[in-house]
Design an enzyme around this catalytic site. Sequence first.
Site, PDB file in Angstrom:
ATOM      1  N   TYR A   1      66.729  69.695 -87.549  1.00 12.20           N
ATOM      2  CA  TYR A   1      67.934  68.901 -87.810  1.00 12.20           C
ATOM      3  C   TYR A   1      69.131  69.458 -87.024  1.00 12.20           C
ATOM      4  O   TYR A   1      69.813  68.733 -86.284  1.00 12.20           O
ATOM      5  CB  TYR A   1      68.230  68.878 -89.313  1.00 12.20           C
TER       6      TYR A   1
ATOM      7  N   LYS B   1      71.417  67.876 -83.690  1.00 14.36           N
ATOM      8  CA  LYS B   1      72.877  67.730 -83.663  1.00 14.36           C
ATOM      9  C   LYS B   1      73.448  68.439 -82.432  1.00 14.36           C
ATOM     10  O   LYS B   1      74.336  67.925 -81.763  1.00 14.36           O
ATOM     11  CB  LYS B   1      73.493  68.300 -84.949  1.00 14.36           C
TER      12      LYS B   1
ATOM     13  N   SER C   1      77.210  69.165 -87.460  1.00 11.86           N
ATOM     14  CA  SER C   1      76.863  69.966 -88.639  1.00 11.86           C
ATOM     15  C   SER C   1      76.981  71.456 -88.356  1.00 11.86           C
ATOM     16  O   SER C   1      76.761  71.913 -87.223  1.00 11.86           O
ATOM     17  CB  SER C   1      75.408  69.641 -89.005  1.00 11.86           C
TER      18      SER C   1
END
Length: 328
Positions: free
Chosen positions: A143, A147, A119
């Site tokens: 988040y 990643k 991402s």
Amino acid sequence: MPSSVLVTGGAGYIGSVTVELLAGSGRRVVVLDDLSKGHREAIPADVPLVVGSAGDSELVSTLLREHEVDSVIHFAAKSLVGESMEKPGDYYEANVVHGARLLEAMEAAGVRKIVFSSSAGVYGEPESVPIGETHRTEPVNVYGDTKLAFEKILRWRAGASDLGFVSLRYFNAAGATERCGEDHDPETHLIPIALKVAQGKLPKLTVFGDDYETPDGTCIRDYIDVRDLANAHILALDALDSGRSGVYNLGNGEGWSVLNVIDTVERVTGKTLPREMGERREGDPAKLVASSALAESELGWKATHPELADMVEAAWSWLVDHPEGYAA
Ligand code: UDP
């Protein structure tokens, strides 16, 4: 019989479009999805679905062997930024621990190729745009950090073994195919929310901040067609087959503000969208635009649907066919 590609999280939004493309290109595919967010209906009837977690080593080991898997595309993850800040432990467990177990099972089974769904969240607040892959990585939410953590695991493991990996850092996915569309619960993304307002399923849209340093004061994002994103995974598999590993941004290289998106949705749907100006959402950078030059030169990738109106059109027509999403 040819070997197959395992797609974890293949019942989700980007995963299902990738499965559709892979199956359409004649590859053998098997999907692993726990269906916590994904939809069984999103998977073509002739593609086997194993319901379970990528962190279930025994299950994964069995399916790698039984389906003669030789490469993996790993989408399965938790992906809500806000939730990640409230439940960091759940996010590290799902996005890092389960991924690490998947890599162990792959190594034990001799499966040495993986494409990872990463991402733009790995960059955090951009220092400059467009953002290239060498931009500083300093995630501003859990988040994005999960990643980045998994990318690091991939890099170190690849350095110490014959593992090949391609990590694809997506910007903002949008659009649909005829079969597969975006159906999240809860829905937090701008375009599907705007389309729900156009459908009359939501009364209005809230614009999260209009005092950013952008021409119209609202945040700018780089929207990329989900069909183009899915295609990048096929090219990534080809790159792995020819021995290439790497990290690539995937975006359009063009930015649209929240107000640009609302205008486009109004134009495509022919509806007026009631809206209100609201507070900024925490953790939102003013402008995120990708440079995908590396994906173009090394993977041979190119955005074939670069127009926002095309993406909105595709998403709207899927919604017209599936007014209640996959539930209908
Ligand atoms: N946004 C908004 N109202 C909404 C949802 C999103 O103004 O109801 C804004 C959000 O602040 C961001 C942009 O739209 O600037 C895109 O947000 P989205 O959640 O779709 O994707 P993100 O960029 O967070 O991955």
